[in-house]
Enzyme design. Structure first.
Site, PDB file in Angstrom:
ATOM      1  N   GLU A  96      -5.032 -26.658   9.867  1.00 38.05           N
ATOM      2  CA  GLU A  96      -5.413 -26.766  11.270  1.00 38.05           C
ATOM      3  C   GLU A  96      -6.539 -25.786  11.602  1.00 38.05           C
ATOM      4  OE1 GLU A  96      -1.657 -28.637  13.505  1.00 38.05           O
ATOM      5  OE2 GLU A  96      -1.501 -26.483  13.282  1.00 38.05           O
ATOM      6  N   CYS A 109     -11.048 -20.881  15.525  1.00 43.54           N
ATOM      7  CA  CYS A 109      -9.973 -20.190  14.817  1.00 43.54           C
ATOM      8  C   CYS A 109      -9.757 -20.949  13.515  1.00 43.54           C
ATOM      9  CB  CYS A 109      -8.701 -20.176  15.669  1.00 43.54           C
ATOM     10  SG  CYS A 109      -7.295 -19.427  14.819  1.00 43.54           S
ATOM     11  N   CYS A 116       1.654 -19.868   4.377  1.00 42.97           N
ATOM     12  CA  CYS A 116       1.472 -18.420   4.225  1.00 42.97           C
ATOM     13  C   CYS A 116       2.693 -17.849   3.502  1.00 42.97           C
ATOM     14  CB  CYS A 116       1.322 -17.739   5.584  1.00 42.97           C
ATOM     15  SG  CYS A 116       0.983 -15.964   5.440  1.00 42.97           S
ATOM     16  N   CYS A 123       6.419 -16.618  13.197  1.00 42.13           N
ATOM     17  CA  CYS A 123       5.187 -17.383  12.982  1.00 42.13           C
ATOM     18  C   CYS A 123       5.481 -18.728  12.314  1.00 42.13           C
ATOM     19  CB  CYS A 123       4.250 -16.558  12.104  1.00 42.13           C
ATOM     20  SG  CYS A 123       2.798 -17.471  11.561  1.00 42.13           S
ATOM     21  N   CYS A 342      -1.595 -18.632  18.917  1.00 38.30           N
ATOM     22  CA  CYS A 342      -1.368 -17.727  17.791  1.00 38.30           C
ATOM     23  C   CYS A 342      -0.004 -17.988  17.181  1.00 38.30           C
ATOM     24  CB  CYS A 342      -1.373 -16.274  18.253  1.00 38.30           C
ATOM     25  SG  CYS A 342      -2.938 -15.757  18.889  1.00 38.30           S
TER      26      CYS A 342
HETATM   27  N1  SAH Z   1      -2.140 -13.746   8.866  1.00 41.49           N
HETATM   28  C1  SAH Z   1      -2.897 -13.006   9.788  1.00 41.49           C
HETATM   29  C2  SAH Z   1      -3.640 -13.842  10.789  1.00 41.49           C
HETATM   30  C3  SAH Z   1      -2.975 -15.011  11.441  1.00 41.49           C
HETATM   31  S1  SAH Z   1      -1.951 -14.876  12.794  1.00 41.49           S
HETATM   32  C4  SAH Z   1      -2.035 -12.004  10.516  1.00 41.49           C
HETATM   33  O1  SAH Z   1      -0.828 -12.128  10.458  1.00 41.49           O
HETATM   34  O2  SAH Z   1      -2.596 -11.073  11.088  1.00 41.49           O
HETATM   35  C5  SAH Z   1      -2.850 -14.095  14.124  1.00 41.49           C
HETATM   36  C6  SAH Z   1      -1.943 -13.227  14.978  1.00 41.49           C
HETATM   37  O3  SAH Z   1      -0.948 -14.008  15.648  1.00 41.49           O
HETATM   38  C7  SAH Z   1      -1.201 -12.176  14.172  1.00 41.49           C
HETATM   39  O4  SAH Z   1      -1.257 -10.936  14.827  1.00 41.49           O
HETATM   40  C8  SAH Z   1       0.215 -12.713  14.191  1.00 41.49           C
HETATM   41  O5  SAH Z   1       1.180 -11.723  13.975  1.00 41.49           O
HETATM   42  C9  SAH Z   1       0.298 -13.336  15.548  1.00 41.49           C
HETATM   43  N2  SAH Z   1       1.395 -14.291  15.709  1.00 41.49           N
HETATM   44  C10 SAH Z   1       2.068 -14.954  14.738  1.00 41.49           C
HETATM   45  N3  SAH Z   1       3.019 -15.743  15.291  1.00 41.49           N
HETATM   46  C11 SAH Z   1       2.957 -15.562  16.625  1.00 41.49           C
HETATM   47  C12 SAH Z   1       3.663 -16.116  17.732  1.00 41.49           C
HETATM   48  N4  SAH Z   1       4.635 -17.006  17.571  1.00 41.49           N
HETATM   49  N5  SAH Z   1       3.312 -15.714  18.960  1.00 41.49           N
HETATM   50  C13 SAH Z   1       2.309 -14.821  19.151  1.00 41.49           C
HETATM   51  N6  SAH Z   1       1.606 -14.283  18.156  1.00 41.49           N
HETATM   52  C14 SAH Z   1       1.916 -14.642  16.896  1.00 41.49           C
HETATM   53 FE1  SF4 Z   2       1.236 -15.284   7.615  1.00 42.46          FE
HETATM   54 FE2  SF4 Z   2       1.888 -15.929  10.112  1.00 42.46          FE
HETATM   55 FE3  SF4 Z   2       2.536 -13.536   9.150  1.00 42.46          FE
HETATM   56 FE4  SF4 Z   2      -0.030 -14.089   9.656  1.00 42.46          FE
HETATM   57  S1  SF4 Z   2       1.644 -13.982  11.158  1.00 42.46           S
HETATM   58  S2  SF4 Z   2       0.822 -13.129   7.815  1.00 42.46           S
HETATM   59  S3  SF4 Z   2      -0.080 -16.288   9.137  1.00 42.46           S
HETATM   60  S4  SF4 Z   2       3.318 -15.499   8.396  1.00 42.46           S
END
Ligand code: SAH
Ligand code: SF4
Length: 350
Positions: A96, A109, A116, A123, A342
């Site tokens: 996506e 994005c 992952c 997440c 996010c």
């Molecule tokens: N893998 C990387 C980038 C992707 S996620 C990372 O983890 O940093 C981008 C941001 O969204 C990260 O800070 C992650 O922790 C946050 N994120 C993940 N799941 C989320 C959710 N359900 N609600 C809000 N933020 C979330």
């Molecule tokens: Fe992976 Fe989601 Fe954690 Fe980012 S927030 S490291 S995408 S599992």
């Protein structure tokens, strides 16, 4: 005999592309024209590159491909600013990519992996598990896709990219950093390095390696908790790269590059959003060049926490500002209805 997989042109830097063309004894002028077709005009088919001499095109068509990712599905958010693309990869995997319009700017994005491996509890990408790394070409293709869409709409130039889609970019370091080189090439998409934000869960060796690169990209580190135990409960990768080790790596990064780091904090009601949590993060980041990005939790099926209310988020910000002089932002919630926010990106498995 298995068929040879054609070389994906999106995998190549401008130098590599020039070497390919001149290695075939064609003029470098054709490489320059091809590069403009790929990244300036975003032409997705060699057949449409009619200004290239037929003999160059024929050779390209025989041995290479333009790795455009077909759209499997596109969804618009009711917020009117967010569009999510489900893009197909050659091996039938899907990823996506999200296009977000803010006042005066457009941000793409993009994803770095299918799924992952890091397993953060809240997440959706983590909940689906890890399938594979994306290639450089697959990462670049997402940005070109967004730029092509913008060109066909109102000619807007894509100026901002966040590597915050599916996957952990520093787990796929080489492919991601090569993609950054291609995206920032001044004769192509020409993105400013400081308009590319790479967000990591806290892969310590990757942060230290990034510190040694001469790349002015922005680094965001997902913190979410200011104690080792609190962080490990939300982010399993924190058991491998412990908080003290992570903070030491962040300090080294900022000292070596002279750049501040954005620390992300997903605000979960009753979990990490109290006044004490705000003070803990303020103390943890004391003395570091830092900005805190607060992200109210977005819903995912595998986690039943609730997002922090906006008053609590404001209180959190106020403590950071008043007691620690620490700047912070609350991330605008975008595309939640189409699961484009996010941490909401995931591909349903059949
Ligand atoms: N893998 C990387 C980038 C992707 S996620 C990372 O983890 O940093 C981008 C941001 O969204 C990260 O800070 C992650 O922790 C946050 N994120 C993940 N799941 C989320 C959710 N359900 N609600 C809000 N933020 C979330
Ligand atoms: Fe992976 Fe989601 Fe954690 Fe980012 S927030 S490291 S995408 S599992």
């Amino acid at each position: 005999m298995t068929a040879k997989v054609p070389l994906n042109l999106y995998d190549l830097t401008r130098l590599e592309l020039t070497e390919l063309i001149t290695g075939w004894d064609f003029s470098p002028v054709h490489a320059a024209r091809l590069w403009r077709y790929l990244y300036w005009e975003c032409v997705g088919s060699l057949a449409d590159m009619t200004e290239l001499p037929a003999k160059v095109r024929t050779r390209l068509q025989a041995e290479t491909s333009v790795g455009v990712l077909p759209i499997a599905l596109e969804t618009d958010s009711s917020d009117g600013f967010t569009r999510k693309y489900l893009l197909s990869l050659d091996d039938a995997e899907r990823i996506e990519t999200v296009l977000m319009r803010f006042t005066g700017r457009v941000t793409a994005c993009i994803s770095s992996q299918v799924g992952c491996a890091m397993g953060c509890v809240f997440c959706a990408t983590g909940q689906m598990g890890y399938t594979r790394h994306l290639t450089t070409g697959e990462i670049v293709a997402q940005a070109v896709h967004v730029q092509r869409v913008l060109r066909s709409q109102d000619g807007t130039r894509l100026r901002n990219i966040v590597l915050m889609g599916m996957g952990e970019p520093l787990h796929n370091y080489d492919a991601v950093l090569k993609a950054v080189d291609i995206l920032t090439d001044g004769n192509g998409l020409s993105l400013g390095a400081d308009h590319i934000t790479l967000s990591t869960v806290g892969v310590v060796p990757g942060i230290l390696r990034l510190a040694t690169e001469k790349k002015a990209i922005r680094l965001a580190v997902s913190l979410h908790a200011a104690t080792q135990a609190g962080r490990a409960a939300l982010v399993p990768a924190a058991r491998k790269w412990q908080l003290d080790e992570l903070m030491a790596a962040c300090r080294t990064y900022s000292e070596t590059t002279g750049r501040r780091i954005f620390y992300e904090w997903t605000l979960i009601e009753g979990e990490n959003d109290s006044e004490q949590h705000a003070r803990d993060v303020g103390n943890l980041l004391r003395g570091l060049p830092a900005q805190v990005n607060l992200i109210p939790l977005n819903p995912t099926t595998g986690y039943d926490g609730a997002p922090t209310r906006s008053e609590a988020a404001k209180r959190f910000q106020k403590i950071l500002a008043d007691e620690f002089g620490m700047p912070s932002t609350v991330r605008q919630r975008r595309g939640i209805d189409i699961a484009a926010g996010c941490g909401q990106l995931a591909i349903a498995t059949q």
